[in-house]
Design a protein around this motif. Structure first.
Motif, short mmCIF file in Angstrom:
data_model
loop_
_atom_site.label_atom_id
_atom_site.label_comp_id
_atom_site.label_asym_id
_atom_site.label_seq_id
_atom_site.Cartn_x
_atom_site.Cartn_y
_atom_site.Cartn_z
N ARG A 1 49.93 60.13 27.70
CA ARG A 1 50.22 59.50 26.42
C ARG A 1 49.01 58.72 25.94
O ARG A 1 48.38 58.00 26.74
CB ARG A 1 51.44 58.59 26.55
CG ARG A 1 52.68 59.34 27.04
CD ARG A 1 53.81 58.38 27.37
NE ARG A 1 53.44 57.48 28.45
CZ ARG A 1 54.18 56.42 28.82
NH1 ARG A 1 55.30 56.15 28.18
NH2 ARG A 1 53.79 55.66 29.80
N THR B 1 46.84 58.62 14.89
CA THR B 1 45.57 57.94 14.59
C THR B 1 44.59 57.96 15.76
O THR B 1 43.47 57.46 15.63
CB THR B 1 45.82 56.48 14.17
OG1 THR B 1 46.39 55.76 15.28
CG2 THR B 1 46.73 56.40 12.96
N ALA B 2 45.01 58.48 16.90
CA ALA B 2 44.08 58.61 18.03
C ALA B 2 43.06 59.71 17.73
O ALA B 2 43.40 60.75 17.15
CB ALA B 2 44.84 58.93 19.31
N HIS C 1 49.29 59.62 19.56
CA HIS C 1 49.48 59.03 18.24
C HIS C 1 48.59 59.72 17.21
O HIS C 1 47.43 60.08 17.52
CB HIS C 1 49.17 57.53 18.29
CG HIS C 1 49.67 56.78 17.10
ND1 HIS C 1 48.94 56.70 15.92
CD2 HIS C 1 50.81 56.09 16.90
CE1 HIS C 1 49.63 55.98 15.05
NE2 HIS C 1 50.76 55.59 15.61
N GLY D 1 47.62 56.12 22.87
CA GLY D 1 48.08 55.23 21.82
C GLY D 1 47.23 55.23 20.57
O GLY D 1 46.14 55.82 20.51
N ALA D 2 47.71 54.53 19.57
CA ALA D 2 47.07 54.46 18.25
C ALA D 2 45.66 53.90 18.34
O ALA D 2 45.39 52.96 19.10
CB ALA D 2 47.91 53.59 17.31
N PHE E 1 56.08 54.67 23.71
CA PHE E 1 55.38 55.56 22.80
C PHE E 1 56.38 56.40 22.02
O PHE E 1 57.29 57.00 22.61
CB PHE E 1 54.44 56.48 23.59
CG PHE E 1 53.21 55.81 24.12
CD1 PHE E 1 51.97 56.08 23.56
CD2 PHE E 1 53.28 54.92 25.18
CE1 PHE E 1 50.82 55.48 24.06
CE2 PHE E 1 52.15 54.31 25.67
CZ PHE E 1 50.92 54.59 25.12
N ASP E 2 56.21 56.47 20.70
CA ASP E 2 57.06 57.35 19.90
C ASP E 2 56.65 58.81 20.03
O ASP E 2 57.47 59.71 19.97
CB ASP E 2 57.00 56.94 18.42
CG ASP E 2 57.63 55.57 18.18
OD1 ASP E 2 58.58 55.23 18.92
OD2 ASP E 2 57.18 54.86 17.28
N THR E 3 55.34 59.02 20.18
CA THR E 3 54.81 60.37 20.40
C THR E 3 53.80 60.30 21.53
O THR E 3 53.21 59.25 21.80
CB THR E 3 54.09 60.90 19.14
OG1 THR E 3 53.02 60.01 18.80
CG2 THR E 3 55.05 60.99 17.95
N ASP E 4 53.59 61.44 22.20
CA ASP E 4 52.64 61.44 23.32
C ASP E 4 51.23 61.10 22.87
O ASP E 4 50.52 60.34 23.54
CB ASP E 4 52.65 62.80 24.02
CG ASP E 4 53.86 62.96 24.93
OD1 ASP E 4 54.54 61.96 25.19
OD2 ASP E 4 54.12 64.10 25.37
N TYR F 1 46.86 52.88 26.31
CA TYR F 1 47.44 52.07 25.25
C TYR F 1 46.48 51.97 24.07
O TYR F 1 45.30 52.35 24.16
CB TYR F 1 47.81 50.70 25.81
CG TYR F 1 49.06 50.77 26.65
CD1 TYR F 1 50.31 50.85 26.05
CD2 TYR F 1 49.00 50.79 28.04
CE1 TYR F 1 51.47 50.94 26.80
CE2 TYR F 1 50.15 50.89 28.81
CZ TYR F 1 51.39 50.96 28.18
OH TYR F 1 52.53 51.07 28.93
N PRO F 2 46.98 51.49 22.91
CA PRO F 2 46.19 51.53 21.67
C PRO F 2 44.81 50.88 21.80
O PRO F 2 44.62 49.89 22.50
CB PRO F 2 47.06 50.77 20.67
CG PRO F 2 48.45 51.00 21.16
CD PRO F 2 48.35 51.00 22.66
#
Length: 330
Positions: free
Chosen positions: A120, A106-107, A104, A122-123, A99-102, A140-141
């Motif tokens: 965390r 777009t979440a 996302h 995801g998108a 993950f780039d950020t905790d 996860y996304p």
């Protein structure tokens, strides 16, 4: 790629080394395919014969393996090679997606949701009103968690998972891709006006700690009260668990098996692939249901049942033997 010596691997496994090798180990592999920089395992004496043709330089083996490793090859002897390989696979396992950020951008996380420290998201994920996520949860996304549901600390929710409203997931639990928790139970009754009347399913699902639910598996919500999956249960891909079923601790259900509504499993029950269990049936603790079996009645604790319809294994095997003899005489 990190390389390990036999001594380093043995330090992890706490076995003892027979033989020696100059080769370092880059990865594990099954015995027929392994190369000289790979490690394999022999978990049963019947596989000893494969070692001579294998190119592996190291094998993790059970203590009762009697063959010698040979020139420039080594065995790491342990009490249980299968369990040792679990540790070894963890050593070589690649990292999960990062993950780039905790959380996302777009979440969609509802303002009333509670998100624990280190969690965390995801998108494209949706987190509904009053959802509670514990510490260090990984989502996860494109997962969906609906209103008033909870996910315990250190749990993992993979992409495509849907957790319906008011369902509760324990700690250290893994929901694999596209599993569905809390869909409506399959409840219909003949109705003169509508043909089939849908029975509202107003209960929920409660999943314990250290549970794994496989990809595409479905755990239906209760008609009332809860469908329960106990601590430590392992559910394979494409498994169906019907409404108001209750699983004890450490049960195993293999792929394509299914429980109808209101089935009760004791602790440590094992259900083979494609087996099906009739509604309102109780399977006692420690019982084993063979693959493809159809269980239409209660199964006592500790018994093994096979066949369609299922009967105690000895009875079923005798029936199969008799049929085979009759077929041979016809």
């Amino acid at each position: 790629m990190k390389l390990f010596s036999v001594l380093e691997i043995n330090t992890l496994l706490k076995g003892y080394i027979v033989g020696s090798t100059s080769h370092s180990v880059s990865s594990p592999e099954q015995i027929e395919l392994a190369g000289n920089h790979q490690i394999t395992f022999i978990g049963h004496k019947k596989y000893e014969k494969l070692w001579e043709r294998s190119k592996a330089s190291v094998a993790v083996v059970n203590n009762d393996i009697s063959i010698q490793p040979g020139n420039n090859r080594a065995f790491i002897k342990v009490n249980d090679a299968d369990l040792a390989m679990c540790q070894l696979l963890e050593l070589f396992a690649p990292l999960h997606p990062q993950f780039d950020t905790d959380i996302h951008p777009t979440a969609s996380v509802h303002p009333t949701a509670i998100v624990g420290k280190g969690t965390r998201i995801g998108a494209g994920t949706y987190i509904g009103p009053h959802v509670e996520l514990g510490e260090n949860v990984t989502i996860y996304p494109n997962a969906t968690i609906l209103d008033h549901s909870t996910v315990g600390k250190n749990s993992t929710v993979w992409s495509g998972v849907v957790i319906r409203e008011n369902c509760h997931i324990g700690r250290n639990t893994i929901l694999h891709p596209n599993s569905t928790i809390g869909a409506d139970g399959f409840g219909f009754r003949p109705c003169p006006e509508r043909g089939l009347a849908k029975i509202p399913q107003i209960g929920n699902v409660v999943i314990g700690d250290w549970v794994e639910i496989g990809a595409g598996a479905c755990v239906d919500r209760g008609k009332f009260s809860s469908t329960i999956v106990g601590d430590g249960c392992k559910i394979d891909n494409l498994v169906q668990i019907g409404h108001n079923s209750v699983l004890g601790k450490f049960c195993i259900m293999a792929g394509n098996s299914g429980l109808a509504g209101s089935v009760t499993l004791g602790d440590g029950v094992m259900i083979g692939g494609s087996a099906s269990i009739k509604d309102h049936t109780t399977i006692g603790s420690g019982a084993i249901i063979g693959a493809g079996s159809g269980v239409a009645g209660n199964v006592p604790a500790g018994k093994t049942y096979l066949g369609y319809p299922a009967a105690e294994a000895r009875t079923t095997l005798k029936q199969w033997a008799t049929i085979k003899k009759l077929a041979g005489n016809s």
